[in-house]
Motif scaffolding. Structure first.
Motif, PDB file in Angstrom:
ATOM      1  N   SER A   1      -4.954   0.108  -6.631  1.00  0.00           N
ATOM      2  CA  SER A   1      -5.394   1.398  -5.708  1.00  0.00           C
ATOM      3  C   SER A   1      -5.122   0.244  -4.907  1.00  0.00           C
ATOM      4  O   SER A   1      -4.807  -1.076  -4.866  1.00  0.00           O
ATOM      5  CB  SER A   1      -6.316   1.333  -5.353  1.00  0.00           C
ATOM      6  OG  SER A   1      -7.840   0.646  -5.552  1.00  0.00           O
ATOM      7  N   ASP A   2      -4.963   1.292  -2.968  1.00  0.00           N
ATOM      8  CA  ASP A   2      -4.795   0.719  -2.108  1.00  0.00           C
ATOM      9  C   ASP A   2      -5.310  -0.593  -1.830  1.00  0.00           C
ATOM     10  O   ASP A   2      -4.948  -1.802  -1.549  1.00  0.00           O
ATOM     11  CB  ASP A   2      -4.491   1.296  -0.717  1.00  0.00           C
ATOM     12  CG  ASP A   2      -2.875   1.633  -0.844  1.00  0.00           C
ATOM     13  OD1 ASP A   2      -2.066   1.558  -1.140  1.00  0.00           O
ATOM     14  OD2 ASP A   2      -2.721   2.822  -0.052  1.00  0.00           O
TER      15      ASP A   2
ATOM     16  N   HIS B   1      -1.424   3.439  -7.404  1.00  0.00           N
ATOM     17  CA  HIS B   1       0.776   3.676  -8.313  1.00  0.00           C
ATOM     18  C   HIS B   1       0.595   2.069  -8.420  1.00  0.00           C
ATOM     19  O   HIS B   1      -0.438   1.249  -8.906  1.00  0.00           O
ATOM     20  CB  HIS B   1       0.594   3.334  -6.752  1.00  0.00           C
ATOM     21  CG  HIS B   1      -0.042   2.860  -5.150  1.00  0.00           C
ATOM     22  ND1 HIS B   1       1.249   1.702  -4.787  1.00  0.00           N
ATOM     23  CD2 HIS B   1      -0.693   2.719  -4.812  1.00  0.00           C
ATOM     24  CE1 HIS B   1       0.266   0.903  -3.675  1.00  0.00           C
ATOM     25  NE2 HIS B   1      -0.952   1.654  -3.625  1.00  0.00           N
TER      26      HIS B   1
ATOM     27  N   GLN C   1       0.759  -1.204  -0.004  1.00  0.00           N
ATOM     28  CA  GLN C   1      -0.159  -0.205   0.193  1.00  0.00           C
ATOM     29  C   GLN C   1       0.808   1.290  -0.031  1.00  0.00           C
ATOM     30  O   GLN C   1       2.182   1.265   0.353  1.00  0.00           O
ATOM     31  CB  GLN C   1      -1.071   0.145   0.994  1.00  0.00           C
ATOM     32  CG  GLN C   1      -1.778  -1.345   1.114  1.00  0.00           C
ATOM     33  CD  GLN C   1      -2.997  -0.897   1.971  1.00  0.00           C
ATOM     34  OE1 GLN C   1      -3.104   0.439   2.917  1.00  0.00           O
ATOM     35  NE2 GLN C   1      -3.591  -1.513   1.656  1.00  0.00           N
ATOM     36  N   GLN C   2      -0.070   2.478  -0.229  1.00  0.00           N
ATOM     37  CA  GLN C   2       1.037   3.721  -0.179  1.00  0.00           C
ATOM     38  C   GLN C   2       1.894   4.156   0.969  1.00  0.00           C
ATOM     39  O   GLN C   2       2.822   4.164   0.680  1.00  0.00           O
ATOM     40  CB  GLN C   2      -0.111   4.556  -1.485  1.00  0.00           C
ATOM     41  CG  GLN C   2       1.104   6.269  -1.919  1.00  0.00           C
ATOM     42  CD  GLN C   2      -0.056   6.690  -3.038  1.00  0.00           C
ATOM     43  OE1 GLN C   2      -0.673   6.494  -2.611  1.00  0.00           O
ATOM     44  NE2 GLN C   2       0.804   7.494  -4.211  1.00  0.00           N
TER      45      GLN C   2
ATOM     46  N   SER D   1      -4.016   9.678   5.588  1.00  0.00           N
ATOM     47  CA  SER D   1      -2.948   9.108   5.063  1.00  0.00           C
ATOM     48  C   SER D   1      -1.494   8.881   6.226  1.00  0.00           C
ATOM     49  O   SER D   1      -0.932   8.137   7.110  1.00  0.00           O
ATOM     50  CB  SER D   1      -2.150   9.164   3.666  1.00  0.00           C
ATOM     51  OG  SER D   1      -0.412   9.098   3.382  1.00  0.00           O
TER      52      SER D   1
END
Length: 752
Positions: free
Chosen positions: A654-655, A594, A146-147, A327
Motif C-alpha cells: 500500500s501507499d 498496487h 504511491q497510487q 485521492s
C-alpha cells in the motif's frame, strides 16, 4: 588574434551563469528549471548590474531548437498505446481540468480588461501543469511510488498531448484572428488527418528502416539518425502549416514504438538538456522587473486562481474520473502550478505577435511562485481532506468512494459497440491513407507522366497510366476498409444471434463499399470526362475486382501484419528482457494495494544480503514479487536470493507501506566518501630495523594486511626487479620491502 563571435561569448555567459545558479538551486533542493529562469534574468538586458547577452536573436533561435528537442524527448517518453490502456478515467479528468482552467483563465483576463487574444492564451497557459516540477516534487517528498502519483502522471501525459493540439489551435486562431466554428472544425480535422497519417506511415516505415540497418548503427550513428528524423519531421510539419515543435513531438512518439526507443532517449538526453537549458534561460531573459512591479496585483490574483482553481476544479475533475474524494484531493492539490508548456505557449504567442509583451513575464512570475508552493500544496491535501471529512455528511463521502470503486469495473461493451468502433477506426485510418496516396500521386506522378508524354494526344495516356498506378497503390487500403472485421468474432456472434442483426450488418458492408467506390469515382472524375453513371460503374467493377483479388488480399494482409509487428516491437522487447509489468497488477482485490518499482542504490547497505535477512514482509509489510537484473526478470524470488546494486525490486503493498520502505531504502546507504582525497594509495619502502616487531614473523603473523590495512608487493634483494614475497618466509633484520596502502595506514605501519 581572431575575434570570438558574439554568439560564442553569449553562449559562454549563459552556460557559466546557468551552471553556477543551478548548483545553488540544487543545493537548495529546488527545481533546476527555476535556476535556469533566474540565470536568464541575471544575464538579460533588464538587469543593469550584470553582464548582459549581446545577440538576443541568436539566443532565441537556439531556444526554438531547445523547444523542438524538448518535445522530441517528450514524444520519446510517450506512447499512444499507453493512452489507450489508461481507459476513460484519466481522459475525463484531463479534459475537465483543461476546459475548466482555460475558461477560468479567460474570465480572469477579461476581468483585468486584457485583449481577447491575451485572454485566450492566458487560459491555455493556466491549464498546463508542469510535468517536470510535479515529478521532482513527488520524488523529493517520497511519493512517486504511491497510487495517486501514478494517476497524476497519467493526466500530465494527456495534458502534454492536448497542449500540442492546443498550440496548433492557438496558431490557427491567431492567424485568422477569428473564432468561427467552421474554422475550428477545419483545424481539428486537419490536425487529426495529419496526426493519423504521420503515425501510421511512420510506425510502418521507420521501425522497418531501423531494423534493416540495425547491425550498422552504433550510438553515434543512431544519435545523428534520430536527430535527423526529428528535424526532418519538424521541417515537414512547418510546410503543412503546423509548428516545428508539433512535428518533433510526432517523430518522438513514432520512435517511442521502436526497440531502440530507450537507447535513443539516453543518447538525446544531453542534447535536450543543453538546448532546453538555453530555452529556459531565454525565458528568464524576458522577465522585466518594471513589469513585475506594475502587474504585482494580477500576478498575485493569478497565483490564487491557480492554487484555488486546481484545488477545487482539479479535485472535481478527478472525482468525475472515478477517484475517491481523498485521492481526488491529493491529485488536484498536486497540480496547482504551471510550468514549461506555459512558457512554450507564451513563446508561441510572442512569435506570432498576438499577445502583449507584459503577459510573458507575468506568467513566468506566476510559474516561479506556484513552483515554490507546490510541495506545500501536496502536503496540504491530506489535512484539507481530514478537515473536510469532519464537516461533510458521511453518506456523501461513502457515495463518492463507492462511485470510485464501481468505476474501476465497467460493464463489458456490447458486440455492436465494439464492432462499430473498430469498423469506424479502420474506415477513418484507411480513408486517410487512401487520400494521402491519391494526393501524392496527383502532385508528383501525374505532372511527371505529363512531361514524359507531352502533347494533347498523349495527355490521356498520361492520365490513364497515373490512374491505374494510383488504383494499384490504394487497392490494399480499399480492400482492408471493405473486408476487415467482416469475419471477426463480434460480427459472427451478431450474425448468428438474431436474424434482425443481419440487415444492419450487411448495411455496414455496403457503406464501406460506397466509400471505396467514391475514391475510385474521384480518381476517374479528376483524370477523365466520363459520365457519372460510367464512373460509378467503373468504381463498382474495380472495387469488386479488388475484393476478389488474391494478390491484393496477400498485399493487404502482409502490410497489416508488418504494421502490427512494428507496433508491438517494443512490447516484445520488454517481454524478452523482463521489463513488462505483470498483467495481474490491475486485478488486485484491494484497491489500496498496487505494484511499485524501487531501484537499489549503488551504495545501499542492503546489497549482499538475502531477502530472508532483510525480512521486508515483517518490517514493512511489503512483498517482493519480481526482481529485474541485467535484462532478466526473476519472479517470486526465494529467501536465499541476494540483493545486488542496481536491482529493480517490484514490490506489492500500500501507499503507507511504500513510504516506509522507500524511506528505509534511502536512509540505509553508505553515503559519499567525504574524505576521498585521504584515500589515495601510496607506495612506500619499508626497511626492517633491529627493533621492528615484525622480525621472525611470517607475512600473515605480522598483521601488515589485517592490522594496518597495507599490502606487501615485493622484496628488494638487489636484483633488477622486486622478488615476490613468499607467505611462509619470516622477516629478518635488514629486509627491504615495498608496501602499498593509504597514507594514514602507511604512517601507522612505519611507526610500528
Amino acid at each position: 588574434m581572431a575575434e570570438i563571435p558574439g554568439l560564442i561569448e553569449d553562449l559562454a555567459l549563459i552556460l557559466t551563469v546557468a551552471g553556477i545558479v543551478t548548483l545553488i538551486f540544487k543545493r537548495l533542493k529546488q527545481p533546476l528549471v527555476l535556476g535556469y529562469i533566474v540565470a536568464g534574468f541575471l544575464v538579460s538586458p533588464n538587469m543593469p548590474y550584470t553582464t548582459s547577452v549581446v545577440d538576443m536573436a541568436s539566443v532565441h533561435l537556439w531556444a526554438d531548437i531547445g523547444v523542438m528537442f524538448l518535445l522530441f524527448s517528450l514524444g520519446l517518453d510517450f506512447s499512444f498505446k499507453k493512452i489507450l490502456r489508461m481507459g476513460a478515467s484519466p481522459i475525463i479528468s484531463t479534459c475537465t481540468i483543461i476546459f475548466c482552467m482555460s475558461m477560468l483563465g479567460v474570465c480572469v483576463g477579461q476581468a483585468f480588461g486584457w485583449s481577447r487574444m491575451d485572454c485566450i492564451f492566458l487560459g491555455g497557459m493556466l491549464a498546463m501543469s508542469s510535468t517536470t516540477i510535479i515529478y521532482k516534487a513527488f520524488d523529493d517528498l517520497g511519493l512517486r511510488q504511491q497510487q495517486f502519483a501514478g494517476l497524476v502522471m497519467s493526466v500530465l501525459i494527456l495534458e502534454d498531448i492536448l497542449a500540442i493540439v492546443m498550440m496548433v489551435m492557438l496558431s490557427a486562431i491567431a492567424s485568422g484572428n477569428e473564432l468561427g466554428g467552421g474554422q475550428m472544425i477545419q483545424s481539428v480535422i486537419k490536425i487529426a488527418f495529419f496526426l493519423i497519417l504521420w503515425l501510421v506511415v511512420g510506425i510502418f516505415a521507420i521501425p522497418l528502416f531501423l531494423r534493416s540497418v540495425r547491425t550498422l548503427i552504433n550510438n553515434e550513428v543512431l544519435l545523428v539518425v534520430s536527430l535527423g528524423l526529428c528535424c526532418a519531421m519538424a521541417v515537414f510539419s512547418t510546410k503543412v502549416g503546423f509548428s516545428s515543435a508539433f512535428g518533433a513531438f510526432i517523430m518522438g512518439s513514432i520512435l517511442a514504438e521502436t526497440v531502440e526507443a530507450e537507447r535513443i532517449e539516453k543518447l538525446v538526453e544531453p542534447v535536450k538538456n543543453l538546448f532546453g537549458a538555453i530555452f529556459f534561460v531565454s525565458v528568464g531573459m524576458l522577465v522585466d522587473p518594471k513589469i513585475l512591479v506594475e502587474y504585482a496585483l494580477p500576478i498575485l490574483l493569478l497565483v490564487l486562481t491557480i492554487l484555488v482553481g486546481q484545488a477545487v476544479l482539479g479535485t472535481f475533475s478527478f472525482i468525475l474520473g472515478g477517484e475517491s474524494l481523498k485521492s481526488a484531493m491529493r491529485c488536484g492539490f498536486s497540480m496547482a502550478q504551471i510550468g514549461e508548456f506555459s512558457f512554450i505557449i507564451a513563446s508561441l504567442g510572442l512569435s506570432l505577435g498576438v499577445i502583449s509583451d507584459f503577459l510573458y513575464p507575468v506568467v513566468v512570475a506566476v510559474s516561479v511562485i506556484t513552483t515554490f508552493l507546490t510541495p506545500y500544496m501536496i502536503r496540504l491535501a491530506t489535512p484539507a481532506y481530514n478537515r473536510l471529512e469532519r464537516h461533510l455528511p458521511k453518506k456523501l463521502i461513502l457515495s463518492l468512494n463507492h462511485l470510485s470503486m464501481s468505476h474501476q469495473h465497467s460493464m463489458q461493451q456490447s458486440n455492436w459497440k465494439r464492432l462499430l468502433t473498430q469498423m469506424s477506426i479502420n474506415t477513418v485510418v484507411y480513408s486517410i491513407l487512401t487520400s494521402a496516396s491519391i494526393a501524392l500521386m496527383f502532385t508528383f506522378v501525374l505532372p511527371f507522366m505529363r512531361r514524359l508524354l507531352p502533347g494533347w494526344e498523349l495527355h490521356w495516356y498520361a492520365n490513364a497510366i497515373t490512374g491505374i498506378l494510383t488504383v494499384i497503390l490504394i487497392a490494399p487500403f480499399l480492400r482492408a476498409m471493405v473486408m476487415k472485421k467482416n469475419k471477426s468474432e463480434e460480427f459472427k456472434a451478431l450474425w448468428h444471434e438474431s436474424n434482425r442483426n443481419r440487415v444492419p450488418l450487411i448495411f455496414t458492408i455496403l457503406v464501406r463499399i460506397v466509400i471505396a467506390v467514391a475514391f475510385i469515382f474521384y480518381i476517374c472524375n479528376y483524370l477523365s470526362r466520363f459520365t457519372n453513371a460510367l464512373m460509378i460503374s467503373i468504381g463498382l467493377v474495380v472495387v469488386v475486382a479488388i475484393i476478389f483479388s488474391r494478390w491484393i488480399k496477400h498485399r493487404s494482409i502482409t502490410m497489416e501484419r508488418l504494421f502490427i509487428q512494428n507496433l508491438r516491437s517494443r512490447d516484445i522487447e520488454a517481454q524478452v528482457h523482463g521489463k513488462k509489468r505483470p498483467l495481474y497488477e490491475g486485478r488486485l482485490l484491494d484497491r489500496d494495494i498496487h505494484i511499485a518499482e524501487f531501484t537499489v542504490p549503488s551504495d545501499s547497505m542492503w546489497m549482499g544480503q538475502t531477502l530472508k535477512q532483510l525480512n521486508f514482509g515483517q518490517k514493512y509489510g511489503v512483498h517482493v514479487s519480481s526482481i529485474l537484473r541485467g535484462g532478466r526478470r526473476v519472479n517470486i524470488p526465494d529467501g536465499d536470493y541476494i540483493i545486488f546494486p542496481g536491482d529493480v525490486l517490484q514490490v506489492i503493498g500500500s501507499d503507507t507501506q511504500f513510504t516506509a520502505f522507500r524511506d528505509k531504502l534511502e536512509s540505509e546507504r553508505f553515503g559519499e566518501d567525504q574524505e576521498m582525497e585521504k584515500r589515495e594509495m601510496k607506495l612506500r619502502q619499508l626497511v626492517i630495523g633491529s627493533g621492528s616487531p615484525f622480525i621472525g614473523k611470517t607475512l600473515i603473523e605480522s598483521g601488515i594486511r589485517d592490522l594496518y590495512s597495507c599490502m606487501v608487493v615485493g622484496l628488494e634483494e638487489g636484483k633488477e626487479s622486486l622478488s615476490q614475497y613468499r607467505p611462509n618466509r619470516r622477516f629478518q633484520e635488514g629486509d627491504i620491502i615495498w608496501v602499498v596502502g593509504e597514507l594514514e595506514a602507511l604512517d601507522a605501519l612505519m611507526k610500528a
